[in-house]
Motif scaffolding. Structure first.
Motif, PDB file in Angstrom:
ATOM      1  N   VAL A   1       0.846  -1.185   0.000  1.00  0.00           N
ATOM      2  CA  VAL A   1       0.000   0.000   0.000  1.00  0.00           C
ATOM      3  C   VAL A   1       0.886   1.241   0.000  1.00  0.00           C
ATOM      4  CG1 VAL A   1      -1.682   1.274   1.336  1.00  0.00           C
ATOM      5  CG2 VAL A   1      -1.882  -1.197   1.145  1.00  0.00           C
TER       6      VAL A   1
ATOM      7  N   ILE B   1      -8.045  -3.844   7.647  1.00  0.00           N
ATOM      8  CA  ILE B   1      -6.628  -3.746   8.006  1.00  0.00           C
ATOM      9  C   ILE B   1      -6.391  -4.523   9.296  1.00  0.00           C
ATOM     10  CG2 ILE B   1      -4.796  -2.190   8.798  1.00  0.00           C
ATOM     11  CD1 ILE B   1      -5.917  -0.043   6.970  1.00  0.00           C
TER      12      ILE B   1
ATOM     13  N   CYS C   1      -4.247   4.342   3.985  1.00  0.00           N
ATOM     14  CA  CYS C   1      -4.089   3.146   3.140  1.00  0.00           C
ATOM     15  C   CYS C   1      -5.016   3.147   1.921  1.00  0.00           C
ATOM     16  CB  CYS C   1      -4.376   1.888   3.953  1.00  0.00           C
ATOM     17  SG  CYS C   1      -3.050   1.406   5.063  1.00  0.00           S
TER      18      CYS C   1
END
Length: 350
Positions: free
Chosen positions: A187, A217, A287
């Motif tokens: 990422v 995540i 992200c």
């Protein structure tokens, strides 16, 4: 296994429609001007918000907090707590608004407490509320939990926090195992790789094997993981989405517009506001662009729209349809149904 296992549930509108009872209005009105009340407990009963308990002031707000709160929650059902601080502003005493919804609470109950809090805050008066807390455990909303909340809120502004967090994560990147299955899937900016399962199911979404993919995540492993991949439609996403954590959603929306059958893959980033911890909210935000880059560049998914919601129950076919086809373009109806004079411009295809 955290993969989508929640049963399908009737989808709530933006507001639950639940109203504040007259009795509760009276209790709150009297409490606002009184220093004798320390805590008010409120629950959703049927179609209304009801007064459940009142705790009187004994000592300072800090001395009273743990006993007042622990004595008014349980591990199975949700509630709201209005907790009076000793500080004041120009409107009188300042209060903490607490929304407590334990993990064991029913999915419908979680949705109701999430979608009704705005109604309660408006009736009580947002100008009386100094802080808001959301918790699934007593430790989230007791004195220690509140002090941790204050510490996180006192941290630097979001942009500088993001910069600090990125630097910390980059320095901790050494030792992260990135094999052939995760090549080119770091990422951007925060170096969290997508798991092999996440990549495979994004490819399956592109090929049409599945119509919905949810990613999360893993904060400890520092990876982007697959939560679920199946044939859930847009109206079913809410029941599979946690009320207190952000998520990334990819959905293939098959629909009809102006008589033409269409499919469109959309990305939705859900971040349910203050319920999420600041660090978690920040990481998901940081992200997001990298996850999109992997989906579009590596997997080759063509995204028709990228959307963001602050409340899970905003996610629906209607919401996505409106985003793909703005109102002014929706005068024509499916099945060539004529528009009667004076009718509104939208009645979304379901």
């Amino acid at each position: 296994d955290s993969h989508c296992c929640c049963p399908n549930t009737a989808i709530m509108s933006h507001s639950s429609g639940i109203e504040v009872s007259e009795a509760l209005k009276g209790v709150m009105s009297n409490a606002i001007g009184s220093k004798e009340v320390r805590l008010i407990k409120i629950t959703i009963e049927g179609e209304s918000l009801e007064h459940k308990a009142t705790v009187n002031t004994l000592g300072s707000w800090e001395a009273d907090m743990d006993a007042a709160i622990s004595g008014n929650i349980d591990g199975n059902s949700g509630c709201y707590l209005l907790y009076r601080l000793d500080s004041e502003n120009s409107n009188g005493s300042e209060w903490i608004f607490i929304c407590y919804v334990p993990d064991k609470a029913a999915v419908r109950s979680k949705m109701l407490y999430s979608s009704t809090k705005a109604t309660l805050k408006k009736e009580f008066g947002s100008h009386h509320i100094k802080d808001e807390l959301f918790g699934t455990l007593l430790s989230d909303i007791n004195l220690d939990g509140y002090k941790k909340h204050l510490q996180s809120e006192a941290a630097p502004a979001p942009l500088s926090m993001a910069e600090v967090e990125k630097a910390e994560i980059k320095s901790a990147e050494v030792g992260v195992d990135v094999g052939a299955s995760t090549k080119r899937t770091l990422v951007r900016g925060v170096a969290f790789p997508l798991s092999a399962a996440a990549q495979q199911q994004l490819a399956a979404l592109k090929s049409g094997a599945v119509t919905y993919v949810q990613l999360s995540i893993d904060m400890k492993a520092e990876t982007v993981e697959l939560e679920c991949a199946d044939s859930t439609d847009l109206d079913g996403i809410v029941s599979k989405t946690p009320a207190d954590h952000p998520r990334y959603h990819f959905a293939n929306y098959a629909h009809s517009h102006e008589g033409e059958a269409q499919t469109a893959i959309v990305f939705i980033y859900s971040c349910p506001g203050y319920q999420c911890k600041v660090k978690e909210r920040m990481l998901y935000s940081s992200c997001k662009d990298g996850v999109l880059e992997v989906a579009e560049s590596d997997v080759g998914i063509e995204l028709a729209k990228k959307l963001e919601v602050g409340e899970n129950n905003e996610i629906s076919k209607e919401f996505v349809h409106d985003a793909l086809h703005p109102k002014k373009e929706e005068a024509k109806k499916q099945f060539s149904r004529p528009t009667r004079p004076g009718a509104g411009a939208r009645r979304l295809v379901r």
